[in-house]
Design a protein around this motif. Structure first.
Motif, PDB file in Angstrom:
ATOM      1  N   LEU A  96      -6.266   2.343  -5.705  1.00 29.13           N
ATOM      2  CA  LEU A  96      -7.589   2.696  -5.176  1.00 29.13           C
ATOM      3  C   LEU A  96      -7.769   4.219  -5.148  1.00 29.13           C
ATOM      4  O   LEU A  96      -8.806   4.749  -5.552  1.00 29.13           O
ATOM      5  N   ASN A  97      -6.743   4.947  -4.705  1.00 26.01           N
ATOM      6  CA  ASN A  97      -6.805   6.406  -4.643  1.00 26.01           C
ATOM      7  C   ASN A  97      -6.886   7.054  -6.026  1.00 26.01           C
ATOM      8  O   ASN A  97      -7.362   8.183  -6.154  1.00 26.01           O
ATOM      9  N   ASN A  98      -6.389   6.365  -7.056  1.00 24.09           N
ATOM     10  CA  ASN A  98      -6.352   6.921  -8.411  1.00 24.09           C
ATOM     11  C   ASN A  98      -7.520   6.491  -9.286  1.00 24.09           C
ATOM     12  O   ASN A  98      -7.552   6.829 -10.462  1.00 24.09           O
ATOM     13  N   GLN A 103      -3.424   0.538  -2.324  1.00 25.20           N
ATOM     14  CA  GLN A 103      -4.084   1.789  -1.957  1.00 25.20           C
ATOM     15  C   GLN A 103      -3.844   2.869  -2.997  1.00 25.20           C
ATOM     16  O   GLN A 103      -4.724   3.677  -3.276  1.00 25.20           O
ATOM     17  N   THR A 104      -2.658   2.905  -3.609  1.00 25.11           N
ATOM     18  CA  THR A 104      -2.359   3.910  -4.632  1.00 25.11           C
ATOM     19  C   THR A 104      -3.313   3.772  -5.809  1.00 25.11           C
ATOM     20  O   THR A 104      -3.838   4.765  -6.306  1.00 25.11           O
ATOM     21  N   THR A 139     -14.363   0.011  -7.837  1.00 27.78           N
ATOM     22  CA  THR A 139     -13.135  -0.774  -7.783  1.00 27.78           C
ATOM     23  C   THR A 139     -13.132  -1.849  -8.869  1.00 27.78           C
ATOM     24  O   THR A 139     -14.166  -2.458  -9.145  1.00 27.78           O
ATOM     25  N   ASP A 151       0.817  -1.207   0.000  1.00 28.84           N
ATOM     26  CA  ASP A 151       0.000   0.000   0.000  1.00 28.84           C
ATOM     27  C   ASP A 151       0.854   1.263   0.000  1.00 28.84           C
ATOM     28  O   ASP A 151       0.427   2.301  -0.508  1.00 28.84           O
TER      29      ASP A 151
END
Length: 127
Positions: free
Chosen positions: A42-44, A39-40, A53, A19
């Motif tokens: 997911l954030n993008n 997580q990167t 997702t 993450d």
């Protein structure tokens, strides 16, 4: 790191490391279904034009890649050899240039069961 429900804790022991990577990371199974994202990524999702997702979906259904990308993915499963290359794609009308690594992950029997994919945007890497 986001994975399907039911994964044992031992499979998630490197969650913090994955993450924390600035790279977009996901893992595909042999059907090209995305089984893990970091997580990167997911954030993008909004920047990539995704409103949900991609976890559990087939790679080509989410990203609509050119045939040579699918061929590179399949080659890693077939040969067990990693693949490294540059990918120039357009996402939501914006160019995205990445250095890409596809790394085979072996199951308990030694077969390639998954492929970890890491995309590093070039403008971040070379500044």
């Amino acid at each position: 790191m986001r994975t399907p429900q039911g994964k044992p804790d031992s499979d998630l022991r490197y969650q913090s490391i994955i993450d924390a990577l600035p790279d977009l990371v996901y893992v595909d199974d042999h059907t090209r279904r995305i089984v893990l994202i970091n997580q990167t990524l997911l954030n993008n999702l909004p920047r990539l034009g995704l409103d949900t997702t991609p976890l559990g979906q087939r790679y080509e259904d989410v990203f609509n890649p050119p045939a040579e990308v699918i061929a590179a993915m399949d080659a890693v499963f077939e040969t067990g050899e990693p693949w490294t290359g540059r990918m120039d794609v357009e996402i939501s009308g914006e160019p995205l240039c990445t250095d890409c690594q596809r790394v085979p992950l072996h199951d308990d029997h030694g077969a390639v069961g998954w492929v970890a994919v890491l995309h590093r945007e070039q403008h971040e890497r070379y500044q």
